[in-house]
Design a protein around this motif. Structure first.
Motif, short mmCIF file in Angstrom:
data_model
loop_
_atom_site.label_atom_id
_atom_site.label_comp_id
_atom_site.label_asym_id
_atom_site.label_seq_id
_atom_site.Cartn_x
_atom_site.Cartn_y
_atom_site.Cartn_z
N PHE A 1 1.15 -1.13 -0.09
CA PHE A 1 -0.38 0.00 -0.08
C PHE A 1 0.81 0.41 -0.16
O PHE A 1 0.81 2.26 -0.33
N THR A 2 1.68 0.74 0.73
CA THR A 2 3.00 2.84 1.19
C THR A 2 4.02 2.29 0.35
O THR A 2 4.71 3.39 -0.42
N GLY A 3 4.78 1.26 -0.21
CA GLY A 3 5.98 1.29 -0.65
C GLY A 3 7.14 2.17 0.06
O GLY A 3 8.46 1.84 0.06
N VAL A 4 6.94 2.03 1.49
CA VAL A 4 7.44 1.68 2.75
C VAL A 4 7.62 0.65 3.62
O VAL A 4 6.49 0.23 4.26
N PRO A 5 8.98 0.01 3.58
CA PRO A 5 8.72 -1.17 5.10
C PRO A 5 8.41 -0.75 6.51
O PRO A 5 8.40 0.02 6.67
N THR A 6 7.61 -1.94 6.94
CA THR A 6 7.14 -1.13 7.96
C THR A 6 7.87 -1.15 9.12
O THR A 6 9.44 -1.71 9.11
N GLY A 7 8.26 -0.05 10.12
CA GLY A 7 8.68 0.47 11.06
C GLY A 7 10.05 1.17 10.28
O GLY A 7 10.28 2.72 11.70
N TYR A 8 9.51 1.98 9.64
CA TYR A 8 9.88 3.42 9.41
C TYR A 8 8.08 4.17 8.74
O TYR A 8 9.01 5.47 7.94
N LEU A 9 7.78 3.88 8.40
CA LEU A 9 5.98 4.11 7.93
C LEU A 9 5.32 4.94 8.70
O LEU A 9 5.95 5.86 9.52
N GLY A 10 5.68 6.43 7.89
CA GLY A 10 5.49 8.07 8.55
C GLY A 10 4.18 8.67 8.01
O GLY A 10 3.87 8.29 6.46
N PRO A 11 3.66 9.36 8.48
CA PRO A 11 2.44 9.97 8.05
C PRO A 11 2.36 11.32 6.43
O PRO A 11 1.99 11.73 5.59
N VAL A 12 4.08 11.73 6.85
CA VAL A 12 4.49 12.66 5.43
C VAL A 12 4.57 12.33 4.50
O VAL A 12 5.60 11.17 3.84
N GLY A 13 3.72 12.16 3.81
CA GLY A 13 3.44 12.02 2.36
C GLY A 13 3.02 11.48 2.12
O GLY A 13 2.97 9.93 0.76
N MET A 14 2.15 10.51 3.38
CA MET A 14 1.50 9.13 3.16
C MET A 14 0.57 9.60 2.54
O MET A 14 -0.16 10.48 1.71
N LYS A 15 0.22 8.32 0.76
CA LYS A 15 -0.56 8.58 0.24
C LYS A 15 -1.90 7.74 0.18
O LYS A 15 -2.79 8.72 -0.91
N ILE A 16 -1.99 7.29 1.46
CA ILE A 16 -3.53 6.62 1.39
C ILE A 16 -4.26 7.14 3.23
O ILE A 16 -3.34 8.92 3.53
N THR A 17 -5.23 7.23 2.94
CA THR A 17 -6.29 8.46 4.30
C THR A 17 -5.79 7.90 5.65
O THR A 17 -4.61 7.19 5.45
N VAL A 18 -5.35 9.21 6.02
CA VAL A 18 -4.42 8.96 7.57
C VAL A 18 -5.57 9.63 8.67
O VAL A 18 -6.10 10.25 8.16
N VAL A 19 -5.81 8.48 9.48
CA VAL A 19 -6.57 9.29 11.00
C VAL A 19 -5.75 9.08 12.42
O VAL A 19 -4.26 8.44 11.99
N ALA A 20 -6.01 9.61 12.74
CA ALA A 20 -5.30 10.13 14.25
C ALA A 20 -5.95 10.28 15.43
O ALA A 20 -7.40 10.34 15.61
N ASP A 21 -5.00 9.25 16.70
CA ASP A 21 -6.13 9.58 17.82
C ASP A 21 -5.68 10.19 18.48
O ASP A 21 -4.35 11.72 17.84
N ARG A 22 -6.88 10.85 19.55
CA ARG A 22 -6.82 12.19 19.62
C ARG A 22 -5.92 12.82 20.59
O ARG A 22 -5.06 14.08 20.70
N GLU A 23 -5.18 12.11 21.00
CA GLU A 23 -3.90 11.74 21.89
C GLU A 23 -2.33 13.00 21.18
O GLU A 23 -1.64 13.62 21.07
#
Length: 583
Positions: free
Chosen positions: A335-357
RNA sequence: CGGGGCGUAGCGCAGCCUGGUUAGCGCGCCUGCCUUGGGAGCAGGAGGUCGGAGGUUCGAAUCCUCUCGCCCCGACCA
C-alpha cells in the motif's frame, strides 16, 4: 428425587480435556457430557440448573412486559440475503442445503426471523410497543470452541426483540430491559457488572454487556473505582469493555512550545518503538507510530502515540467500516511502498487518521517513509495533515475515568448478557413498517436482548466453587437440599431421612435424597461436588442424640436440630434467602 | 487457517524410542465377605479389532504413508 435412581455419573478423576474450573466441575459432577467439539449433552442435574436460570429469566421478562415465543432453528437463506447478513455473517453461520437444494442455515440469532414475523403481522402503532423473546438452542460454528459450556458451538440462549414506534418509546424499552437484566442476574445470585459495549456485528446505536466477574473471564473490563460523584450527582459507576472504554480526553497544552525544524535522522535497522526511541534517546510518548489497517479492503494509516495501542473496533466505528484488520508487513509495503518500521504520515498516499492524543503532541518523532530513516520534531498541521481525529486507542490502567476523572481498574469478566438498541437497521433492510397516528408509514425501532443461559450456569461455577466442588447460589442450584442417609441399613435412620424427605417435598422444597448403599465418605464427597446449598445428615447423631445436622455448602456452617424441627428450619431459611435476592 | 500435542478397558495413564509369548497399572463396574460421620479392606470376576485404512516385516500397539477425531496455543502494535 432419590439418588439411587438418578443418572448422576460423578467422576473422581478429572477428564483430560477440561481446562477451566467450570468445565472440569461440570464434567466431574455429572452435569454434562461432550458429544463432539463444542456440543454437550445436559444430564439431569445440568439441565435442572439451566431450567432454574431459564425460569428466572422468564419471570423477569414477563414481568417487564415481554411475551414468549419460539422461533424456528432452521432458517431460509432468503431472509439472510435480504438483510445482507448472508454475506456479512461469515463462517460462524452454519449453512446447508435441504433436499430441494434450497440454501438454509441454523439460526445463530433471530433478528431476521422475528422482523419477518412482525412485518407480516403488525401494521399499526396501536399494537406497539411489542417485545418478544424466546429461550432456545442456538448454533454458532465457532472457530475454536473451548471451556465447555463457556464457549460451545451449541448453546442455550434467551433472545428478545423489541419493536417501538418512537425513539422515546424505544429508549424506554431499552431501559426496562436493562432493569430486567439487573434483576435477573441479581436473582441468580451472581456478582456482575453492566458495562458499555460496542454493538459489533449485530449493529445498532448503543449497547450494554452484563459481565459476571470472575478471574477466568475472557473479557477485560475497565471500571471506575473512585466512588466519586459523577456530574449527575450519583456515585460514578462507569464500566466499559475494552472495545469501548475510553479515558479522559487529552488535556490541552498549557503553553504552546516552539515548533522545531523537521529533522531527518538515519536509524539503521531500528523498527520497533522501543528500539527507535532508545536509539534517538527519547521517550515512547514522544514518538508517533503509523499503523496500517485494511478497512473493507481499503488501506488506512492510523497514528497513535508510541506507548499506545490501536483499538480496532473504535477504528472500525470511526470509519463506518464492516471489517477492519491490521495489514501484515507485505500488505503494508504494497500500500505504501515503505517497509514497516519506517512508516510515517509525511507524504503518505493513503488515508491518514489520528488518535486524539496525537493532537496535543509537539516536536515528536515519526517514521520518514523511507527505509532506515525517521524524522524528529514532526508536527501535525505543519508537516502533515490527517483526515480525521478521534479516540482510536485502547485505554490503559493509567487512564482516568471519562465520567468522573477517578482511577480506572481492569477486571476480568464473563459476558452473560448483552442488550442492544438496534434502531431501524433491520426494519429498513427488511422493509418492516407500520402506520403511525398520522397514517404515515414508519420503520419499527428495534432493540435486541440476549442472555447466554447455559453460559450463565458455567459462569456461576467459575465464580462460586472451592476445592471440593461447585458452590451453587441457592436460586440456580439443581436441588436446594440434599439429604444424606448415612446408614441405609439402619431402619431408624432411614425412617428419619424419609420423613424429612417427604416433609420437604410436601413443602415444595427441591430435594435430593441420597439413599444409596454407599459409605458416608462417598456421600459427603458427592454432595460437596454437586454443590447443593443445604446438606442434611441423618446418622449416628440421630440414633444417639436425636439430632439432625444441617450444613451449608457455602460457608460450611452447620447446626443440629431435633427431627421435628428440621423441615421447618430449612423451609424458613430457604424462603428467607430467596426473598432477599428477589427483593 | 497456521503451530504443537494426544488417540491403548467407562475414566486417568504406562508400554512405542530399541518390533518378538496370554498388552499392563490405578480408579470405576459386577459377585461375595467385611466395614459404615469424609471417596475403607480382602477375595474372585467382566471388560481392549491398541481411532481407522494401507504398507514394511517371518512377526506391528511399537516402524512408514494416508485418514478421521479430540485437546492446547496463535489475530501479528512496525
Amino acid at each position: 428425587m432419590r439418588y439411587s435412581q438418578l443418572l448422576l455419573p460423578t467422576l473422581k478423576e478429572t477428564p483430560a480435556e477440561a481446562e477451566v474450573v467450570s468445565h472440569r466441575l461440570l464434567l466431574r459432577a455429572g452435569f454434562i457430557r461432550k458429544l463432539t467439539s463444542g456440543v454437550y449433552t445436559y444430564l439431569p442435574l445440568g439441565l435442572a440448573a439451566i431450567r432454574k436460570v431459564e425460569q428466572i429469566v422468564r419471570q423477569e421478562m414477563n414481568r417487564a412486559g415481554a411475551q414468549e415465543v419460539l422461533l424456528p432453528v432452521v432458517q431460509p437463506a432468503d431472509l439472510w440475503i435480504e438483510s445482507g447478513r448472508w454475506v456479512k455473517y461469515g463462517p460462524e453461520l452454519l449453512r446447508f442445503k435441504d433436499r430441494h437444494e434450497r440454501e438454509s442455515c441454523l439460526g445463530p440469532t433471530h433478528e431476521e426471523v422475528i422482523t419477518d414475523l412482525v412485518r407480516k403481522n403488525v401494521h399499526s402503532y396501536k399494537n406497539l410497543p411489542l417485545n418478544l423473546y424466546q429461550i432456545q438452542t442456538k448454533f454458532r460454528d465457532e472457530i475454536r470452541p473451548r471451556f465447555g459450556l463457556m464457549r460451545g458451538r451449541e448453546f442455550i440462549m434467551k433472545d428478545g426483540y423489541s419493536f417501538d414506534g418512537t425513539e422515546d418509546a424505544a429508549n424506554a424499552t431499552y431501559n426496562k430491559m436493562h432493569e430486567a437484566y439487573q434483576r435477573i442476574f441479581k436473582r441468580c445470585g451472581l456478582s456482575f457488572r453492566a458495562v458499555e459495549a460496542d454493538t459489533g456485528s449485530i449493529g445498532g446505536s448503543f449497547s450494554h454487556e452484563f459481565m459476571v466477574l470472575a478471574e477466568t473471564g475472557e473479557d477485560t473490563l475497565a471500571i471506575c473505582k473512585s466512588g466519586n460523584k459523577a456530574p449527575s450527582g450519583e456515585i460514578c459507576n462507569y464500566a466499559a469493555n475494552m472495545e469501548k472504554a475510553a479515558g479522559q480526553p487529552p488535556a490541552p497544552l498549557v503553553s504552546e512550545p516552539q515548533l522545531l525544524p523537521l529533522k531527518k535522522i538515519e536509524t539503521p535497522g531500528k523498527r520497533k518503538v522501543q528500539a527507535v526511541t532508545e536509539f534517538l534517546g527519547i521517550a515512547p510518548q514522544n514518538l508517533v507510530k503509523t499503523m496500517i489497517y485494511v478497512a473493507d479492503g481499503k488501506p488506512v494509516a492510523v497514528l497513535v502515540r508510541g506507548d499506545h495501542e490501536v483499538q480496532p473496533v473504535k477504528l472500525k466505528n470511526m470509519l463506518g467500516a464492516v471489517d477492519v484488520e491490521m495489514a501484515d508487513d507485505k500488505q503494508a509495503f504494497g500500500f505504501t511502498g515503505v517497509p514497516t518500521g519506517y512508516l510515517g504520515p509525511v507524504g503518505m498516499k493513503i488515508t491518514v487518521v489520528a488518535d486524539r492524543e496525537v493532537t496535543v503532541m509537539r516536536n515528536f518523532a515519526i517514521g520518514a517513509s523511507e527505509k532506515n530513516y525517521h524524522y524528529l520534531n514532526a508536527n501535525l498541521g505543519r508537516d502533515f495533515e490527517v483526515s480525521a481525529v478521534g479516540d482510536l486507542r485502547m485505554v490503559t490502567e493509567d487512564d482516568c475515568c471519562p465520567v468522573c476523572g477517578g482511577e480506572l481498574e481492569f477486571t476480568k469478566g464473563i459476558e452473560v448478557g448483552h442488550i442492544f438498541k438496534l434502531g431501524t437497521s433491520y426494519s429498513e433492510a427488511l422493509q418492516a413498517t407500520f402506520l403511525d397516528g398520522n397514517g404515515k408509514e414508519q420503520f419499527f425501532i428495534m432493540g435486541c436482548y440476549g442472555i447466554g443461559v447455559s453460559r450463565t450456569v458455567a459462569a456461576s461455577i467459575e465464580q462460586n466453587h472451592d476445592q471440593d466442588g461447585i458452590v451453587f447460589p441457592l436460586p440456580i442450584a439443581p436441588y436446594q437440599v440434599v439429604i444424606l442417609n448415612l446408614s441405609p441399613k439402619d431402619e431408624q435412620i432411614t425412617q428419619a431421612a424419609e420423613d424429612i424427605y417427604q416433609g420437604l417435598l410436601a413443602a415444595g422444597v427441591e430435594v435430593l435424597l441420597d439413599d444409596r448403599d454407599e459409605r458416608p465418605g462417598s456421600k459427603f464427597k458427592d454432595a460437596d461436588l454437586i454443590g447443593i446449598p443445604f446438606r442434611v445428615m441423618v446418622g449416628k447423631s440421630f440414633t444417639q442424640e436425636g439430632l439432625i445436622e444441617i450444613r451449608r455448602r457455602d460457608n460450611g456452617q452447620s447446626i443440629s436440630v431435633p427431627l421435628s424441627e428440621a423441615v421447618d428450619n430449612l423451609v424458613a431459611t430457604i424462603r428467607a434467602e430467596l426473598n432477599e435476592l428477589s427483593a
